[in-house]
Design an enzyme around this catalytic site. Structure first.
Site, PDB file in Angstrom:
ATOM      1  N   LYS A 194     -28.815 -47.282  82.825  1.00  0.00           N
ATOM      2  CA  LYS A 194     -28.182 -48.492  82.215  1.00  0.00           C
ATOM      3  C   LYS A 194     -28.684 -49.614  83.307  1.00  0.00           C
ATOM      4  O   LYS A 194     -28.944 -49.179  84.508  1.00  0.00           O
ATOM      5  CB  LYS A 194     -26.817 -48.286  82.167  1.00  0.00           C
ATOM      6  CG  LYS A 194     -26.276 -49.543  81.386  1.00  0.00           C
ATOM      7  CD  LYS A 194     -26.012 -49.202  79.868  1.00  0.00           C
ATOM      8  CE  LYS A 194     -25.644 -50.233  79.179  1.00  0.00           C
ATOM      9  NZ  LYS A 194     -25.340 -49.586  77.519  1.00  0.00           N
ATOM     10  N   ASP A 203     -28.049 -54.546  75.251  1.00  0.00           N
ATOM     11  CA  ASP A 203     -26.535 -54.275  75.289  1.00  0.00           C
ATOM     12  C   ASP A 203     -25.850 -55.873  75.340  1.00  0.00           C
ATOM     13  O   ASP A 203     -26.310 -56.615  74.784  1.00  0.00           O
ATOM     14  CB  ASP A 203     -26.081 -53.660  76.728  1.00  0.00           C
ATOM     15  CG  ASP A 203     -24.814 -52.983  76.795  1.00  0.00           C
ATOM     16  OD1 ASP A 203     -24.378 -51.885  75.908  1.00  0.00           O
ATOM     17  OD2 ASP A 203     -23.978 -53.601  77.438  1.00  0.00           O
TER      18      ASP A 203
HETATM   19  P1  NDP Z   1     -22.900 -58.701  72.026  1.00  0.00           P
HETATM   20  O1  NDP Z   1     -23.319 -59.518  73.478  1.00  0.00           O
HETATM   21  O2  NDP Z   1     -23.769 -58.719  70.917  1.00  0.00           O
HETATM   22  O3  NDP Z   1     -21.244 -59.084  71.779  1.00  0.00           O
HETATM   23  C1  NDP Z   1     -20.284 -58.842  72.717  1.00  0.00           C
HETATM   24  C2  NDP Z   1     -18.973 -58.930  72.139  1.00  0.00           C
HETATM   25  O4  NDP Z   1     -17.854 -58.725  72.964  1.00  0.00           O
HETATM   26  C3  NDP Z   1     -18.792 -60.657  72.132  1.00  0.00           C
HETATM   27  O5  NDP Z   1     -17.995 -60.972  71.124  1.00  0.00           O
HETATM   28  C4  NDP Z   1     -18.266 -60.875  73.319  1.00  0.00           C
HETATM   29  O6  NDP Z   1     -17.248 -62.049  73.447  1.00  0.00           O
HETATM   30  C5  NDP Z   1     -17.070 -59.897  73.572  1.00  0.00           C
HETATM   31  N1  NDP Z   1     -17.009 -59.619  75.077  1.00  0.00           N
HETATM   32  C6  NDP Z   1     -17.886 -59.570  75.946  1.00  0.00           C
HETATM   33  N2  NDP Z   1     -17.245 -59.297  77.067  1.00  0.00           N
HETATM   34  C7  NDP Z   1     -16.029 -59.344  76.856  1.00  0.00           C
HETATM   35  C8  NDP Z   1     -14.738 -59.421  77.782  1.00  0.00           C
HETATM   36  N3  NDP Z   1     -14.787 -59.115  78.990  1.00  0.00           N
HETATM   37  N4  NDP Z   1     -13.522 -59.672  77.066  1.00  0.00           N
HETATM   38  C9  NDP Z   1     -13.523 -59.861  75.503  1.00  0.00           C
HETATM   39  N5  NDP Z   1     -14.404 -59.777  74.908  1.00  0.00           N
HETATM   40  C10 NDP Z   1     -15.740 -59.657  75.425  1.00  0.00           C
HETATM   41  O7  NDP Z   1     -22.939 -57.252  72.654  1.00  0.00           O
HETATM   42  P2  NDP Z   1     -23.043 -55.763  71.819  1.00  0.00           P
HETATM   43  O8  NDP Z   1     -22.055 -55.950  70.567  1.00  0.00           O
HETATM   44  O9  NDP Z   1     -24.314 -55.148  71.702  1.00  0.00           O
HETATM   45  O10 NDP Z   1     -22.093 -54.818  72.785  1.00  0.00           O
HETATM   46  C11 NDP Z   1     -20.524 -54.769  72.651  1.00  0.00           C
HETATM   47  C12 NDP Z   1     -20.240 -53.236  73.205  1.00  0.00           C
HETATM   48  O11 NDP Z   1     -21.001 -52.194  72.430  1.00  0.00           O
HETATM   49  C13 NDP Z   1     -20.249 -53.158  74.538  1.00  0.00           C
HETATM   50  O12 NDP Z   1     -19.435 -52.290  75.172  1.00  0.00           O
HETATM   51  C14 NDP Z   1     -21.758 -52.217  74.470  1.00  0.00           C
HETATM   52  O13 NDP Z   1     -21.997 -51.401  75.669  1.00  0.00           O
HETATM   53  C15 NDP Z   1     -21.512 -51.490  73.342  1.00  0.00           C
HETATM   54  N6  NDP Z   1     -22.577 -50.754  72.800  1.00  0.00           N
HETATM   55  C16 NDP Z   1     -23.591 -51.669  72.128  1.00  0.00           C
HETATM   56  C17 NDP Z   1     -24.694 -50.989  71.767  1.00  0.00           C
HETATM   57  C18 NDP Z   1     -25.995 -51.867  71.162  1.00  0.00           C
HETATM   58  O14 NDP Z   1     -26.870 -51.184  70.330  1.00  0.00           O
HETATM   59  N7  NDP Z   1     -25.846 -53.076  71.209  1.00  0.00           N
HETATM   60  C19 NDP Z   1     -24.898 -49.621  71.551  1.00  0.00           C
HETATM   61  C20 NDP Z   1     -23.770 -48.817  72.017  1.00  0.00           C
HETATM   62  C21 NDP Z   1     -22.714 -49.564  72.622  1.00  0.00           C
HETATM   63  P3  NDP Z   1     -18.017 -63.495  74.242  1.00  0.00           P
HETATM   64  O15 NDP Z   1     -18.820 -64.195  73.109  1.00  0.00           O
HETATM   65  O16 NDP Z   1     -16.722 -64.193  74.253  1.00  0.00           O
HETATM   66  O17 NDP Z   1     -18.519 -62.927  75.579  1.00  0.00           O
HETATM   67  O1  2IT Z   2     -24.864 -48.408  75.067  1.00  0.00           O
HETATM   68  C1  2IT Z   2     -25.610 -48.127  74.469  1.00  0.00           C
HETATM   69  O2  2IT Z   2     -25.828 -46.948  74.004  1.00  0.00           O
HETATM   70  C2  2IT Z   2     -26.593 -49.153  74.490  1.00  0.00           C
HETATM   71  N1  2IT Z   2     -26.521 -50.372  74.672  1.00  0.00           N
HETATM   72  C3  2IT Z   2     -27.991 -48.844  73.524  1.00  0.00           C
HETATM   73  C4  2IT Z   2     -29.038 -48.152  74.642  1.00  0.00           C
HETATM   74  C5  2IT Z   2     -30.424 -48.223  73.904  1.00  0.00           C
HETATM   75  O3  2IT Z   2     -31.057 -47.535  74.677  1.00  0.00           O
HETATM   76  O4  2IT Z   2     -30.689 -48.318  72.604  1.00  0.00           O
END
Ligand code: NDP
Ligand code: 2IT
Length: 452
Positions: A130, A170
């Site tokens: 990561k 992420d």
């Molecule tokens: P995005 O940046 O697309 O969206 C993040 C969302 O979470 C936004 O709505 C943001 O709000 C909110 N957020 C972020 N930080 C905080 C906080 N400290 N408190 C409250 N809300 C918060 O990210 P993703 O959707 O890609 O990721 C979301 C989660 O999913 C993370 O935990 C990530 O690690 C996990 N994840 C993502 C993957 C991927 O493929 N993208 C794969 C697997 C897991 P705001 O706009 O106000 O910051």
């Molecule tokens: O938390 C996760 O699994 C991700 N942000 C996706 C990682 C990836 O390599 O697609």
């Protein structure tokens, strides 16, 4: 530290705390895994004699670097960047890059540790890593983001490679940022390789990668419900977040006939008792991604919905299903109890470690259907793995093929959780199942390599 350490869970956790001062998130993630692994290895001396968990909880390496960039007013700005390469026993390091002011070494170490188990669960050959930076993309111009991404890659490029370490997106890193980073990688190295995933379709990306995490989380939820003779149709769902994972989880719940009641961001949550339908989800996607708006504006746009500010979280809204899809530690013990009191029957984590340790213990004790992120959000990295395969073979699969593979991988992860998490009375502890299945694959590879 001797092998005896591994016999005593409390001693092991105390050692992790001592060696990682101030790294609360990392200690939390290791503790949650260790609680299950100690049970499993109790009668399997080969794992504790070889100190396998201790080794997985010590990243292969942590690279920390300075990232300088110039903002639109010609000020020189300095950020910190990291890549944590946790473990490559079963394949090249693989995991996302996060840009958020809350990013620290502890946060990235916890994420790289979790990723190691998650990637093993997918059944694909990927190790765990990561990276990220404390850079805050909010309020930055597109040019500022481009310059930051280029500067970040100017150091990162020497640590990654298609067979070495393959980053992706992420929080705060989506297709646009991957484009800027891939462009800079290619410019520096002159290599067009699958060094990043989540790429655009025109330049080596895979269909359904954008949707995969959210869709996969709901497929996992569907598998859990099916094991109890239930379905998503007709159920209400509370979802947190409004980014990539949250909006696609919402979309799949709606497609399967469920009703989504909430979405959120760091300022608060919106509650729409009429249901967040596909057209409303499309509005959120455009509003958040292209206009970079706030979720509060949903309540002005759609009558009958309300916004709850001050950083409020949606877990007090009565629902059948809960999908935390924002960030770590966004659902605590009190909120877990509230969900249970209000009749919640299943929780599938879209985010990484969204439930704190208290909450995890409460869900486990209540014996509800509770999927930890390392199992239920693995769809994203799984399709990243498929993107790597397509890049290596210089071809691309069709959407229907990829959709079928994603569903198949999610039900494979569900099966692996049952194998190690199901007790004689038929109840499945998905946290335990995911931890043990992920551990076993990595641990067996490490045993084969000897003391390295
Ligand atoms: P995005 O940046 O697309 O969206 C993040 C969302 O979470 C936004 O709505 C943001 O709000 C909110 N957020 C972020 N930080 C905080 C906080 N400290 N408190 C409250 N809300 C918060 O990210 P993703 O959707 O890609 O990721 C979301 C989660 O999913 C993370 O935990 C990530 O690690 C996990 N994840 C993502 C993957 C991927 O493929 N993208 C794969 C697997 C897991 P705001 O706009 O106000 O910051
Ligand atoms: O938390 C996760 O699994 C991700 N942000 C996706 C990682 C990836 O390599 O697609």
């Amino acid at each position: 530290m001797g092998a005896g350490d591994h016999v005593d869970l409390n001693g092991f956790i105390a050692g992790v705390k001592r060696r990682n001062p101030g790294q609360d998130e990392f200690v939390q993630a290791v503790t949650e895994v260790a609680e299950d692994i100690f049970d499993f290895i109790g009668d399997k001396p080969k794992y504790h004699e070889a100190q396998i968990l201790r080794r997985i909880a010590e990243p292969d390496r942590v690279v920390s670097f300075r990232v300088c960039w110039e903002d639109d007013n010609n000020n020189i700005r300095v950020q910190r960047g990291w890549r944590v390469q946790n473990n490559n026993a079963i394949g090249p390091y693989k995991g996302g890059i996060r840009f958020h002011p809350s990013v620290t070494e502890s946060v990235l170490k916890f994420l790289a540790f979790e990723q190691t188990f998650k990637n093993a669960l997918t059944g694909l050959p990927m190790g765990g890593g990561k990276g990220g930076s404390n850079f805050n993309p909010k309020g930055k111009s597109v040019n500022e983001i481009m310059r930051f991404c280029q500067s970040f890659m100017t150091e990162l490029y020497r640590h990654i490679g298609a067979d070495v370490d393959v980053p992706a997106g992420d929080i705060g890193v989506g297709g646009r940022e991957i484009g800027f980073m891939f462009g800079q990688y290619k410019r520096i190295t002159n290599h067009f390789t699958g060094v990043l995933t989540g790429k655009g379709l025109e330049w080596g990306g895979s269909l359904i990668r954008t949707e995969a995490t959210g869709y996969g989380a709901v497929y996992f939820l569907q598998n859990m419900l099916k094991s109890k003779g239930m379905d998503v149709a007709g159920k209400t769902a509370a979802i947190s977040g409004s980014g990539n994972v949250a909006t696609h989880a919402a979309e799949k719940v709606v497609q399967l006939g469920g009703k989504v009641l909430t979405l959120s961001d760091s300022e608060g949550f919106i509650h729409d008792p009429d249901g967040i339908t596909q057209d409303k989800i499309d509005w959120v996607k455009t509003h958040k991604t292209h206009r970079r708006g706030r979720i509060s504006e949903y309540a002005t746009e759609f009558k009958g919905s309300t916004f709850h500010g001050g950083g409020a979280r949606p877990w007090g809204v009565p629902c059948d299903l809960a999908l935390p899809c924002a960030t770590q530690n966004e659902l605590n013990g009190a909120e877990a109890k509230l969900l249970l009191q209000n009749g919640c029957i299943a929780v599938a984590e879209g985010a990484n470690m969204p439930t704190d340790l208290d909450g995890v213990h409460i869900f486990k004790a209540a014996r509800i259907l509770y999927a930890p992120g390392k199992a239920s959000n693995a769809g994203g990295v799984a399709v990243s793995g498929l993107e790597m395969s397509q890049n290596s073979a210089r071809m691309s699969w069709k959407e229907e093929e990829l959709q079928a593979m994603l569903k198949d991988i999610m039900s494979g992860i569900h099966d692996r959780c049952l194998e190690y998490g199901r007790s004689a009375d038929g109840h499945t502890d998905y946290v335990k199942g995911a931890n043990i299945a992920g551990f076993k694959k990595v641990a067996d590879a490490m045993l084969a390599f000897g003391v390295v």
